[in-house]
Write a protein that holds these residues in place. Structure first.
Motif, short mmCIF file in Angstrom:
data_model
loop_
_atom_site.label_atom_id
_atom_site.label_comp_id
_atom_site.label_asym_id
_atom_site.label_seq_id
_atom_site.Cartn_x
_atom_site.Cartn_y
_atom_site.Cartn_z
N ILE A 6 0.85 -1.19 0.00
CA ILE A 6 0.00 0.00 0.00
C ILE A 6 0.89 1.23 0.00
N GLN A 7 0.50 2.22 -0.78
CA GLN A 7 1.20 3.50 -0.80
C GLN A 7 0.31 4.56 -0.17
N ALA A 8 0.90 5.44 0.62
CA ALA A 8 0.11 6.45 1.32
C ALA A 8 0.81 7.80 1.28
N ASP A 9 0.01 8.84 1.32
CA ASP A 9 0.51 10.21 1.38
C ASP A 9 -0.61 11.09 1.91
N GLU A 10 -0.28 12.30 2.30
CA GLU A 10 -1.29 13.22 2.80
C GLU A 10 -0.96 14.63 2.34
N THR A 11 -1.98 15.43 2.14
CA THR A 11 -1.77 16.80 1.68
C THR A 11 -2.73 17.74 2.39
N PRO A 12 -2.28 18.96 2.71
CA PRO A 12 -3.14 19.89 3.43
C PRO A 12 -4.19 20.53 2.53
N LYS A 17 -6.62 24.56 8.52
CA LYS A 17 -5.89 23.56 7.74
C LYS A 17 -6.34 22.16 8.14
N SER A 18 -6.79 21.40 7.18
CA SER A 18 -7.14 20.00 7.37
C SER A 18 -6.27 19.17 6.44
N TYR A 19 -6.51 17.87 6.39
CA TYR A 19 -5.67 17.01 5.56
C TYR A 19 -6.50 15.99 4.81
N MET A 20 -6.12 15.77 3.57
CA MET A 20 -6.69 14.69 2.78
C MET A 20 -5.63 13.60 2.66
N TRP A 21 -5.96 12.44 3.20
CA TRP A 21 -5.03 11.30 3.16
C TRP A 21 -5.37 10.43 1.96
N LEU A 22 -4.35 10.00 1.27
CA LEU A 22 -4.52 9.15 0.09
C LEU A 22 -3.90 7.78 0.34
N TYR A 23 -4.64 6.76 0.01
CA TYR A 23 -4.15 5.38 0.12
C TYR A 23 -4.43 4.68 -1.20
N GLN A 24 -3.43 3.94 -1.69
CA GLN A 24 -3.65 3.20 -2.92
C GLN A 24 -2.85 1.90 -2.91
N SER A 25 -3.38 0.92 -3.62
CA SER A 25 -2.66 -0.34 -3.74
C SER A 25 -1.44 -0.11 -4.60
N GLY A 26 -0.32 -0.74 -4.25
CA GLY A 26 0.92 -0.52 -4.98
C GLY A 26 1.45 -1.81 -5.56
N GLY A 27 2.66 -1.74 -6.06
CA GLY A 27 3.27 -2.93 -6.65
C GLY A 27 3.14 -2.92 -8.16
N HIS A 28 4.14 -3.46 -8.82
CA HIS A 28 4.14 -3.51 -10.28
C HIS A 28 3.05 -4.43 -10.81
N GLU A 29 2.65 -5.42 -10.03
CA GLU A 29 1.66 -6.38 -10.51
C GLU A 29 0.46 -6.41 -9.57
N SER A 30 -0.02 -5.23 -9.21
CA SER A 30 -1.16 -5.15 -8.28
C SER A 30 -2.50 -5.21 -8.99
N GLY A 31 -2.48 -5.24 -10.34
CA GLY A 31 -3.73 -5.30 -11.08
C GLY A 31 -4.43 -3.95 -11.06
N GLN A 32 -5.77 -3.98 -11.14
CA GLN A 32 -6.54 -2.74 -11.11
C GLN A 32 -6.32 -2.05 -9.77
N PRO A 33 -5.78 -0.83 -9.77
CA PRO A 33 -5.46 -0.17 -8.50
C PRO A 33 -6.69 0.24 -7.72
N ILE A 34 -6.55 0.22 -6.41
CA ILE A 34 -7.58 0.73 -5.50
C ILE A 34 -7.05 2.05 -4.95
N VAL A 35 -7.79 3.12 -5.13
CA VAL A 35 -7.37 4.44 -4.66
C VAL A 35 -8.48 5.02 -3.79
N LEU A 36 -8.14 5.33 -2.54
CA LEU A 36 -9.13 5.87 -1.61
C LEU A 36 -8.61 7.13 -0.94
N TYR A 37 -9.51 8.09 -0.75
CA TYR A 37 -9.20 9.32 -0.03
C TYR A 37 -9.89 9.29 1.33
N ASP A 38 -9.21 9.85 2.32
CA ASP A 38 -9.76 9.90 3.68
C ASP A 38 -9.53 11.28 4.27
N TYR A 39 -10.59 12.05 4.41
CA TYR A 39 -10.46 13.40 4.97
C TYR A 39 -10.35 13.34 6.49
#
Length: 270
Positions: A66-72, A85-107
Motif C-alpha cells: 500500500i502506498q500512502a501520502d497526505e496533503t493539506p 488547515k485540514s488534511y486529505m489522506w490518500l491510500y492506494q494499492s501498490g506494486g508492479h503487478e497489483s492489477g486494477q489499482p484501488i485508490v481511496l481518499y480519507d479526509y
C-alpha cells in the motif's frame, strides 16, 4: 436525479472544476443552480457510494503493498476557525503487478499519525510513504515501511530552484550532481518496468544497488560541507536519515521506486 449526479461528477471530478466555477458556468447557460444545491448533490452521491467505498477499503487492507501520502487543504466548517488547515489522506494499492489499482481518499481534520494507523488497521505488508514521522508508528513485524525516492529527489530539486539563476546553470553544482544520480536510478526503473518481478529484482541488485551505494557515499561525503538549515543541507540530511527505507525497494521486485508509479513526482500530495 441521476442526470444531475452525472453532470456534477463530470464537471468536478473529471474536469477538476470547483463548485463556485460550476455555478458560474450554469448561470451562463441560464440554469439557476446554487452552490448549496451542487454541494448537496455531492454529499448525496457520497452517501450512495459509501458501501462501495467500504468494500474497497476492505479489499485494500488485504493488499501486500500500500502506498500512502497526505496533503493539506483549507476547509470552511462550523465550529472551526475559517479556512482551518485540514488534511486529505490518500491510500492506494501498490506494486508492479497489483492489477486494477484501488485508490481511496480519507479526509481528516489533522495530520496525526493515528489517522493512518486507524485506516490501515489489520494491514500486513509493505507500506510505501515519505519520511513523515506520523507513519513511523505503523512500522512493526507485520508492516514494513518503504521510502519514496520521489520525495528525496524533490528536495534536491527544491534546493536547485532556490539557487540564483546563474548558479543553476553550473552542471557541477551540488544539487545538479545529486539530481543526475537520481536520474540514473529512474532511467533503470524505466528499463525494468515491463519485466517480471524476479527479473526486476535481479537487475536492481546488479545495476541499481551500485548506483544507490554511490549516492549514499556522495551524501556522506557532502553532509559536513553543507549548512544544516540550507536547502541542499536539508536535502542531503533527509536522504541520509531515510536511507534504510529509501533503498528497500530493491529487496522486492514488486515494489515501486516511489509512490508515484516511478514517475519521479509525488502522488500526493495528491
Amino acid at each position: 436525479m441521476y442526470f444531475s449526479y452525472s453532470i456534477i461528477g463530470k464537471l468536478q471530478f473529471m474536469n477538476s472544476l470547483p463548485l463556485y466555477r460550476q455555478e458560474t458556468i450554469f448561470k451562463r447557460l441560464s440554469i439557476d443552480l446554487s452552490r448549496t444545491t451542487l454541494s448537496n448533490w455531492v454529499l448525496t452521491s457520497a452517501e450512495l457510494l459509501a458501501p462501495f467505498y467500504d468494500r474497497l477499503h476492505q479489499l485494500l487492507i488485504l493488499q501486500k503493498i500500500i502506498q500512502a501520502d497526505e496533503t493539506p487543504l483549507n476547509v470552511i466548517q462550523d465550529g472551526r476557525e475559517t479556512k482551518s488547515k485540514s488534511y486529505m489522506w490518500l491510500y492506494q494499492s501498490g506494486g508492479h503487478e497489483s492489477g486494477q489499482p484501488i485508490v481511496l481518499y480519507d479526509y481528516q481534520a489533522t495530520r496525526a499519525g493515528a489517522h493512518a494507523a486507524s485506516f490501515l488497521l489489520g494491514f500486513s505488508g509493505h507500506l510505501q510513504v515519505d519520511g513523515y514521522a506520523g507513519y513511523h508508528a505503523l512500522a512493526s513485524d507485520n508492516c514494513t515501511l518503504v521510502g519514496c525516492m520521489a520525495h528525496a529527489r524533490r528536495k534536491f530539486d527544491e534546493a536547485l530552484n532556490a539557487l540564483p539563476k546563474t548558479s543553476r546553470k553550473d552542471k557541477m553544482g551540488v544539487a545538479q550532481t545529486a539530481l543526475r544520480k537520481f536520474t540514473r536510478l529512474y532511467a533503470l526503473e524505466k528499463q525494468f518496468k515491463d519485466l517480471t518481478i524476479d527479473q526486476r529484482y535481479l537487475l536492481r541488485q546488479e545495476k541499481s544497488k551500485p548506483l544507490l551505494e554511490d549516492l549514499n557515499q556522495w551524501c556522506d561525503d557532502n553532509v559536513t560541507r553543507t549548512a544544516k538549515d540550507s536547502s541542499i543541507g536539508k536535502a542531503i540530511r533527509y536522504t541520509i536519515n531515510q536511507w534504510d527505507s529509501l533503498v528497500r525497494y530493491i529487496e522486492d521486485g514488486n515494489l515501486q521506486v516511489d509512490n508515484a508509479d516511478g514517475g519521479g513526482q509525488q502522488s500526493g500530495a495528491v
